[in-house]
Design a protein around this motif. Structure first.
Motif, PDB file in Angstrom:
ATOM      1  N   TYR A 125     -60.357-103.389  21.886  1.00  0.00           N
ATOM      2  CA  TYR A 125     -59.364-102.734  22.734  1.00  0.00           C
ATOM      3  C   TYR A 125     -58.400-101.884  21.918  1.00  0.00           C
ATOM      4  O   TYR A 125     -58.085-100.749  22.298  1.00  0.00           O
ATOM      5  CB  TYR A 125     -58.599-103.788  23.529  1.00  0.00           C
ATOM      6  N   ASN A 126     -57.939-102.434  20.798  1.00  0.00           N
ATOM      7  CA  ASN A 126     -57.009-101.671  19.955  1.00  0.00           C
ATOM      8  C   ASN A 126     -57.654-100.403  19.417  1.00  0.00           C
ATOM      9  O   ASN A 126     -57.037 -99.322  19.415  1.00  0.00           O
ATOM     10  CB  ASN A 126     -56.518-102.550  18.805  1.00  0.00           C
ATOM     11  N   HIS A 127     -58.907-100.507  18.957  1.00  0.00           N
ATOM     12  CA  HIS A 127     -59.565 -99.332  18.407  1.00  0.00           C
ATOM     13  C   HIS A 127     -59.891 -98.320  19.492  1.00  0.00           C
ATOM     14  O   HIS A 127     -59.760 -97.099  19.278  1.00  0.00           O
ATOM     15  CB  HIS A 127     -60.837 -99.755  17.668  1.00  0.00           C
ATOM     16  N   VAL A 128     -60.296 -98.787  20.652  1.00  0.00           N
ATOM     17  CA  VAL A 128     -60.567 -97.848  21.748  1.00  0.00           C
ATOM     18  C   VAL A 128     -59.286 -97.163  22.198  1.00  0.00           C
ATOM     19  O   VAL A 128     -59.265 -95.954  22.462  1.00  0.00           O
ATOM     20  CB  VAL A 128     -61.247 -98.599  22.913  1.00  0.00           C
ATOM     21  N   ALA A 129     -58.192 -97.921  22.275  1.00  0.00           N
ATOM     22  CA  ALA A 129     -56.908 -97.319  22.653  1.00  0.00           C
ATOM     23  C   ALA A 129     -56.443 -96.298  21.610  1.00  0.00           C
ATOM     24  O   ALA A 129     -55.936 -95.222  21.953  1.00  0.00           O
ATOM     25  CB  ALA A 129     -55.855 -98.407  22.834  1.00  0.00           C
ATOM     26  N   ALA A 130     -56.633 -96.629  20.310  1.00  0.00           N
ATOM     27  CA  ALA A 130     -56.249 -95.679  19.255  1.00  0.00           C
ATOM     28  C   ALA A 130     -57.097 -94.405  19.329  1.00  0.00           C
ATOM     29  O   ALA A 130     -56.580 -93.295  19.179  1.00  0.00           O
ATOM     30  CB  ALA A 130     -56.400 -96.334  17.886  1.00  0.00           C
ATOM     31  N   GLU A 149     -58.560 -93.218  21.994  1.00  0.00           N
ATOM     32  CA  GLU A 149     -58.144 -92.476  23.193  1.00  0.00           C
ATOM     33  C   GLU A 149     -56.850 -91.714  22.949  1.00  0.00           C
ATOM     34  O   GLU A 149     -56.713 -90.552  23.365  1.00  0.00           O
ATOM     35  CB  GLU A 149     -57.975 -93.452  24.349  1.00  0.00           C
ATOM     36  N   ASN A 150     -55.899 -92.351  22.275  1.00  0.00           N
ATOM     37  CA  ASN A 150     -54.643 -91.662  21.959  1.00  0.00           C
ATOM     38  C   ASN A 150     -54.879 -90.471  21.035  1.00  0.00           C
ATOM     39  O   ASN A 150     -54.247 -89.415  21.186  1.00  0.00           O
ATOM     40  CB  ASN A 150     -53.667 -92.642  21.313  1.00  0.00           C
ATOM     41  N   LYS A 151     -55.814 -90.639  20.056  1.00  0.00           N
ATOM     42  CA  LYS A 151     -56.111 -89.531  19.150  1.00  0.00           C
ATOM     43  C   LYS A 151     -56.731 -88.368  19.903  1.00  0.00           C
ATOM     44  O   LYS A 151     -56.381 -87.201  19.670  1.00  0.00           O
ATOM     45  CB  LYS A 151     -57.067 -90.024  18.056  1.00  0.00           C
ATOM     46  N   VAL A 152     -57.662 -88.680  20.816  1.00  0.00           N
ATOM     47  CA  VAL A 152     -58.280 -87.613  21.608  1.00  0.00           C
ATOM     48  C   VAL A 152     -57.236 -86.921  22.478  1.00  0.00           C
ATOM     49  O   VAL A 152     -57.236 -85.683  22.618  1.00  0.00           O
ATOM     50  CB  VAL A 152     -59.422 -88.193  22.457  1.00  0.00           C
ATOM     51  N   ASN A 153     -56.337 -87.704  23.062  1.00  0.00           N
ATOM     52  CA  ASN A 153     -55.277 -87.103  23.885  1.00  0.00           C
ATOM     53  C   ASN A 153     -54.366 -86.202  23.043  1.00  0.00           C
ATOM     54  O   ASN A 153     -53.955 -85.122  23.501  1.00  0.00           O
ATOM     55  CB  ASN A 153     -54.459 -88.203  24.543  1.00  0.00           C
ATOM     56  N   GLU A 154     -54.052 -86.648  21.833  1.00  0.00           N
ATOM     57  CA  GLU A 154     -53.225 -85.806  20.965  1.00  0.00           C
ATOM     58  C   GLU A 154     -53.938 -84.514  20.594  1.00  0.00           C
ATOM     59  O   GLU A 154     -53.319 -83.436  20.574  1.00  0.00           O
ATOM     60  CB  GLU A 154     -52.866 -86.594  19.695  1.00  0.00           C
ATOM     61  N   LEU A 155     -55.235 -84.602  20.296  1.00  0.00           N
ATOM     62  CA  LEU A 155     -55.992 -83.390  19.980  1.00  0.00           C
ATOM     63  C   LEU A 155     -56.047 -82.448  21.166  1.00  0.00           C
ATOM     64  O   LEU A 155     -55.910 -81.224  21.014  1.00  0.00           O
ATOM     65  CB  LEU A 155     -57.405 -83.763  19.526  1.00  0.00           C
ATOM     66  N   MET A 156     -56.257 -83.001  22.355  1.00  0.00           N
ATOM     67  CA  MET A 156     -56.296 -82.152  23.550  1.00  0.00           C
ATOM     68  C   MET A 156     -54.943 -81.509  23.814  1.00  0.00           C
ATOM     69  O   MET A 156     -54.863 -80.329  24.169  1.00  0.00           O
ATOM     70  CB  MET A 156     -56.736 -82.988  24.751  1.00  0.00           C
ATOM     71  N   ASP A 157     -53.869 -82.291  23.634  1.00  0.00           N
ATOM     72  CA  ASP A 157     -52.530 -81.717  23.810  1.00  0.00           C
ATOM     73  C   ASP A 157     -52.263 -80.618  22.787  1.00  0.00           C
ATOM     74  O   ASP A 157     -51.677 -79.578  23.127  1.00  0.00           O
ATOM     75  CB  ASP A 157     -51.478 -82.811  23.675  1.00  0.00           C
ATOM     76  N   SER A 158     -52.706 -80.843  21.543  1.00  0.00           N
ATOM     77  CA  SER A 158     -52.514 -79.823  20.518  1.00  0.00           C
ATOM     78  C   SER A 158     -53.304 -78.554  20.842  1.00  0.00           C
ATOM     79  O   SER A 158     -52.798 -77.435  20.683  1.00  0.00           O
ATOM     80  CB  SER A 158     -52.939 -80.375  19.150  1.00  0.00           C
ATOM     81  N   ALA A 159     -54.559 -78.738  21.322  1.00  0.00           N
ATOM     82  CA  ALA A 159     -55.367 -77.570  21.671  1.00  0.00           C
ATOM     83  C   ALA A 159     -54.766 -76.809  22.836  1.00  0.00           C
ATOM     84  O   ALA A 159     -54.712 -75.562  22.831  1.00  0.00           O
ATOM     85  CB  ALA A 159     -56.799 -78.015  22.000  1.00  0.00           C
TER      86      ALA A 159
END
Length: 244
Positions: free
Chosen positions: A92-97, A99-109
């Motif tokens: 769960y922790n790794h999947v949440a991390a 997901e947060n990384k993907v969200n940050e990349l999408m927000d940056s893009a």
């Protein structure tokens, strides 16, 4: 046959008398059950057979009445459940991390795309200026190509500098509003690097000073030429008048 009957008649009284005499001489009690000695003397059917002793009931003591304490050591089921819980939390922790990384990349893009589109839109001239990009851009490209043709027989520095200078000059002439917007954008990025900004300021001041001096000297030359032309015209007019 007659002899047998005769023999039985003779023997029966004798046997009866012997039994009565034996009972009278040796009296003995007859038991319904076999005596204990005879029972003990008998061997069991199995060699290792032992008669189990009857359990004796004892009064409950204080120690026996107290319930035994439960052992605190975890069972295999508890250990398995703990390992499954740790594994689930780890996943769960790794999947949440992730997901947060993907969200940050999408927000940056998305932020980069929004910044790019807004920057490009800010470079366009306003409708009130009456400036059109399409023909003006073509004129700038033609001017840059002309500078490249003119400097094709020069060294590599001039072949790179002359088309750039001619294109920039044509842009300032044909698209002044757009070039002003581009200049402001470049200045905004240059301010992030003080050394480049200072060099740009000094270069611009030097160019402006050179341009002012060039205009002043050009104006002086024009004035001198006008004075010479006016003086020559006056002399010619005087000669014409005298000739008349």
């Amino acid at each position: 046959m007659a002899s047998r009957l005769l023999l039985r008649q003779r023997v029966a009284p004798v046997a009866t008398g012997a039994i009565i005499a034996g009972i009278a001489l040796f009296p003995k009690n007859v038991h319904a059950e076999a005596p204990e000695a005879s029972n003990n003397a008998k061997k069991p059917i199995y060699d290792d057979f032992e008669i189990p002793a009857a359990p004796t009931k004892s009064l409950p003591s204080s120690e026996s009445t107290s319930e035994p304490t439960k052992s605190t050591s975890p069972t295999p089921t508890d250990r398995l459940a703990a390992q499954i819980r740790k594994t689930r939390l780890f996943l769960y922790n790794h999947v949440a991390a992730a997901e947060n990384k993907v969200n940050e990349l999408m927000d940056s893009a998305l932020h980069l795309e929004d910044s790019f589109t807004s920057t490009v839109a800010s470079l366009a001239p306003s409708p009130q200026s009456g400036e059109k990009l399409m023909p003006g851009t073509l004129y700038v490209l033609v001017a840059a190509m002309t500078g490249s043709i003119v400097s094709r027989n020069r060294n590599i520095v001039l072949r790179g500098a002359i088309p750039l200078a001619v294109g920039i000059g044509a842009g300032w002439v044909v698209l002044p509003v757009t070039m002003r917007n581009v200049s402001d954008l470049l200045w905004k990025y240059e301010q992030r690097f003080p050394a480049i900004a200072d060099g740009h300021i000094r270069t611009r001041e030097g160019v402006e000073k050179a341009w002012r001096m060039a205009r002043i000297h050009t104006q002086q030359a024009v004035n001198i030429v006008d004075d010479k032309v006016s003086g020559g015209r006056a002399v010619v007019e005087d000669w014409v008048k005298k000739g008349k």
